[in-house]
Design an enzyme around this catalytic site. Structure first.
Site, PDB file in Angstrom:
ATOM      1  N   GLY A  24      50.014  -7.874 -15.617  1.00  0.00           N
ATOM      2  CA  GLY A  24      50.436  -9.202 -15.150  1.00  0.00           C
ATOM      3  C   GLY A  24      49.687 -10.299 -15.894  1.00  0.00           C
ATOM      4  N   VAL A  27      38.730 -14.880 -28.861  1.00  0.00           N
ATOM      5  CA  VAL A  27      38.687 -13.639 -29.657  1.00  0.00           C
ATOM      6  C   VAL A  27      39.030 -13.955 -31.116  1.00  0.00           C
ATOM      7  CG1 VAL A  27      39.841 -11.410 -30.038  1.00  0.00           C
ATOM      8  CG2 VAL A  27      39.202 -12.095 -27.705  1.00  0.00           C
ATOM      9  N   ARG A  36      54.714  -4.205 -19.341  1.00  0.00           N
ATOM     10  CA  ARG A  36      54.263  -2.920 -18.806  1.00  0.00           C
ATOM     11  C   ARG A  36      54.983  -1.860 -19.628  1.00  0.00           C
ATOM     12  NH1 ARG A  36      53.842  -6.189 -13.928  1.00  0.00           N
ATOM     13  NH2 ARG A  36      51.622  -6.242 -13.465  1.00  0.00           N
ATOM     14  N   ASP A  54      42.946  -2.990 -14.592  1.00  0.00           N
ATOM     15  CA  ASP A  54      42.549  -1.580 -14.603  1.00  0.00           C
ATOM     16  C   ASP A  54      43.477  -0.684 -15.425  1.00  0.00           C
ATOM     17  OD1 ASP A  54      40.572  -2.258 -12.915  1.00  0.00           O
ATOM     18  OD2 ASP A  54      41.240  -1.032 -11.219  1.00  0.00           O
ATOM     19  N   THR A  66      43.125 -10.781 -14.666  1.00  0.00           N
ATOM     20  CA  THR A  66      44.002 -10.606 -13.502  1.00  0.00           C
ATOM     21  C   THR A  66      43.675 -11.648 -12.442  1.00  0.00           C
ATOM     22  OG1 THR A  66      44.568  -9.201 -11.624  1.00  0.00           O
ATOM     23  CG2 THR A  66      42.464  -8.733 -12.661  1.00  0.00           C
ATOM     24  N   ASP A  76      44.009 -11.131  -9.429  1.00  0.00           N
ATOM     25  CA  ASP A  76      43.709 -10.417  -8.177  1.00  0.00           C
ATOM     26  C   ASP A  76      42.215 -10.230  -7.884  1.00  0.00           C
ATOM     27  OD1 ASP A  76      46.349 -10.164  -7.578  1.00  0.00           O
ATOM     28  OD2 ASP A  76      46.558  -8.141  -8.371  1.00  0.00           O
ATOM     29  N   ASP A 129      40.337  -7.884  -8.595  1.00  0.00           N
ATOM     30  CA  ASP A 129      40.164  -6.540  -8.030  1.00  0.00           C
ATOM     31  C   ASP A 129      39.564  -5.541  -9.026  1.00  0.00           C
ATOM     32  OD1 ASP A 129      42.348  -6.490  -9.688  1.00  0.00           O
ATOM     33  OD2 ASP A 129      43.592  -5.270  -8.371  1.00  0.00           O
ATOM     34  N   MET A 161      49.721 -13.894  -3.320  1.00  0.00           N
ATOM     35  CA  MET A 161      49.788 -12.667  -4.130  1.00  0.00           C
ATOM     36  C   MET A 161      48.607 -11.749  -3.872  1.00  0.00           C
ATOM     37  SD  MET A 161      51.499 -13.297  -7.790  1.00  0.00           S
ATOM     38  CE  MET A 161      53.154 -12.625  -7.968  1.00  0.00           C
ATOM     39  N   ARG A 194      48.918  -7.371  -4.296  1.00  0.00           N
ATOM     40  CA  ARG A 194      49.634  -6.201  -3.766  1.00  0.00           C
ATOM     41  C   ARG A 194      48.663  -5.219  -3.132  1.00  0.00           C
ATOM     42  NH1 ARG A 194      53.610  -4.173  -8.032  1.00  0.00           N
ATOM     43  NH2 ARG A 194      54.632  -6.129  -7.585  1.00  0.00           N
ATOM     44  N   GLY A 239      40.907 -22.985   5.911  1.00  0.00           N
ATOM     45  CA  GLY A 239      40.629 -22.993   7.350  1.00  0.00           C
ATOM     46  C   GLY A 239      41.750 -22.358   8.152  1.00  0.00           C
ATOM     47  N   ALA A 240      42.251 -21.223   7.672  1.00  0.00           N
ATOM     48  CA  ALA A 240      43.386 -20.571   8.353  1.00  0.00           C
ATOM     49  C   ALA A 240      42.936 -19.924   9.663  1.00  0.00           C
ATOM     50  CB  ALA A 240      43.991 -19.518   7.430  1.00  0.00           C
ATOM     51  N   HIS A 251      48.590 -26.666  14.958  1.00  0.00           N
ATOM     52  CA  HIS A 251      49.159 -25.781  13.921  1.00  0.00           C
ATOM     53  C   HIS A 251      48.518 -24.404  14.066  1.00  0.00           C
ATOM     54  CE1 HIS A 251      45.421 -27.451  12.193  1.00  0.00           C
ATOM     55  NE2 HIS A 251      45.238 -26.173  11.926  1.00  0.00           N
TER      56      HIS A 251
END
Ligand code: ADP
Ligand code: F6P
Length: 324
Positions: free
Chosen positions: A15, A27, A76, A107, A129, A131, A133, A173, A175, A189-190, A220
């Site tokens: 992604g 680079v 991909r 990864d 990424t 994410d 992660d 986002m 997954r 502040g959810a 809310h």
């Protein structure tokens, strides 16, 4: 080993993420400054197998540091997961005189880099990424921009949600990873944050939270839901039926992957991109670049892939505690 590197390739894979262009620029320009030739490989490993390879000069990366996406394109590529695809890729590198490749991705992309390294092509991975992660690094290129984009969008939904005294489920986002959701949960502040790593699919506790916060006078109720849990629209319908409170779902989607990178993403992508070239010149291969305590470092790909990263329990607890 150090003297063997004359030409390097650079590709982006998996992604896309804001800041990938800043990394490509770093680079290319570091390599040229160090006396190397650079070849840009289009569309990740697919472009390598299709021989979509072109020389890159310093001017080819002008005016891209501020742009989202990746000028090289990304893809991909299933064929590259096969031994045949990998050895074809290594042969193509040799055909084009590419001694080493900098792979910007997640990864999955590092597994491809590992395969190339085993086949004699020097490889260095950069964590690209949104994410966040990748276990060996505290920072990944694109997360900062993505989480700020999501945060700003959620602020806007919160305004209208308060005006109409609605409950809002906002899907961000991630997954398999809930870092964007967790950070937005805290930054926006959810009232509730649903993470793939933590959610037990007990909607009753969300419903109870909504009813309790209404009783306390909150106008809310913001629920941040990670993509990995999904089903935001049907969840909204069920919550509305159970609480009698108008509930709407907003799925932020790919807007989180685009846009101009933040200063942090441009800065770290630039430093890491330069570092990738410099460690390759030192003779390193099969390494992935990361940060720890803000400092850039590098890890063996095998051990990086074996590391595990989880949601910090304390940070998760605080995200809930601050929503009372
Ligand atoms: P990310 O790099 O963001 O994790 P993917 O998991 O989709 O994204 O991986 C990107 C690409 O890396 C894949 O399309 C494939 O070409 C290559 N790749 C993924 N896993 C492997 C693997 N086990 N061996 C070789 N190449 C792989
Ligand atoms: O890796 C970033 C990411 O946006 C994930 O959060 C998401 O699951 C995935 O990419 C979706 O990618 P695509 O829809 O491009 O396959």
């Amino acid at each position: 080993m150090a003297n063997k590197i004359k030409t390097i390739g650079v590709l982006t894979s998996g992604g896309d993420a804001p800041g990938m262009n800043a990394a490509i620029r770093a680079v290319v320009r570091t390599a040229i400054a160090r006396g190397l030739k650079v070849k840009g490989i289009k569309k990740g490993y697919q472009g390598l197998l299709n021989e979509e390879i072109a020389d890159m000069e310093a001017k080819d990366v002008s005016d891209i540091i501020q742009r989202g996406g990746t000028i090289l394109g990304t893809a991909r590529c299933l064929e590259f997961k096969t031994p045949e695809g990998q050895s074809k890729g290594a042969d193509i590198c040799r055909k084009y005189g590419i001694d080493g490749i900098v792979v910007i991705g997640g990864d999955g992309s590092y597994r491809g880099a590992q395969a190339l390294s085993r086949l004699g092509i020097n490889t260095i991975g950069l964590p690209g990424t949104i994410d966040l992660d990748i276990a060996c690094t505290e920072y990944t290129i694109g997360f900062d921009t993505a989480v700020n984009t999501a945060m700003q969008a959620i602020d806007k939904v919160k305004d209208t949600s308060s005006s109409h005294e609605r409950c809002s489920i906002i899907e961000v986002m991630g997954r398999n990873a809930g870092y964007i959701a967790l950070w937005c949960g805290i930054a926006n502040g959810a009232e509730d944050v649903l993470l793939p790593e933590k959610f037990d699919f007990n909607e009753q506790s969300i419903i109870n939270n909504i009813i309790n916060s209404r009783k306390k006078g909150k106008t809310h109720h913001i629920i941040i839901n990670a993509e990995g849990i999904g089903h935001s629209t049907s969840m909204a319908r069920r919550i509305e039926a159970a609480t009698g409170i108008e509930t709407r779902a907003t799925i932020l989607g790919y807007m989180q992957r685009g846009g101009s990178p933040t200063a942090k993403d441009r800065y770290y992508a630039s430093i890491m991109g330069a570092y990738a070239v410099d460690i390759m010149l030192q003779g390193k291969t099969n390494r992935v670049v990361g940060t720890r305590h803000g400092e850039v470092n590098d890890f063996d790909i095998e051990s990086a892939l074996n590391m595990e990263k989880g949601i910090n329990d304390y940070e998760y607890e605080i995200s809930r505690l601050l929503a009372i």
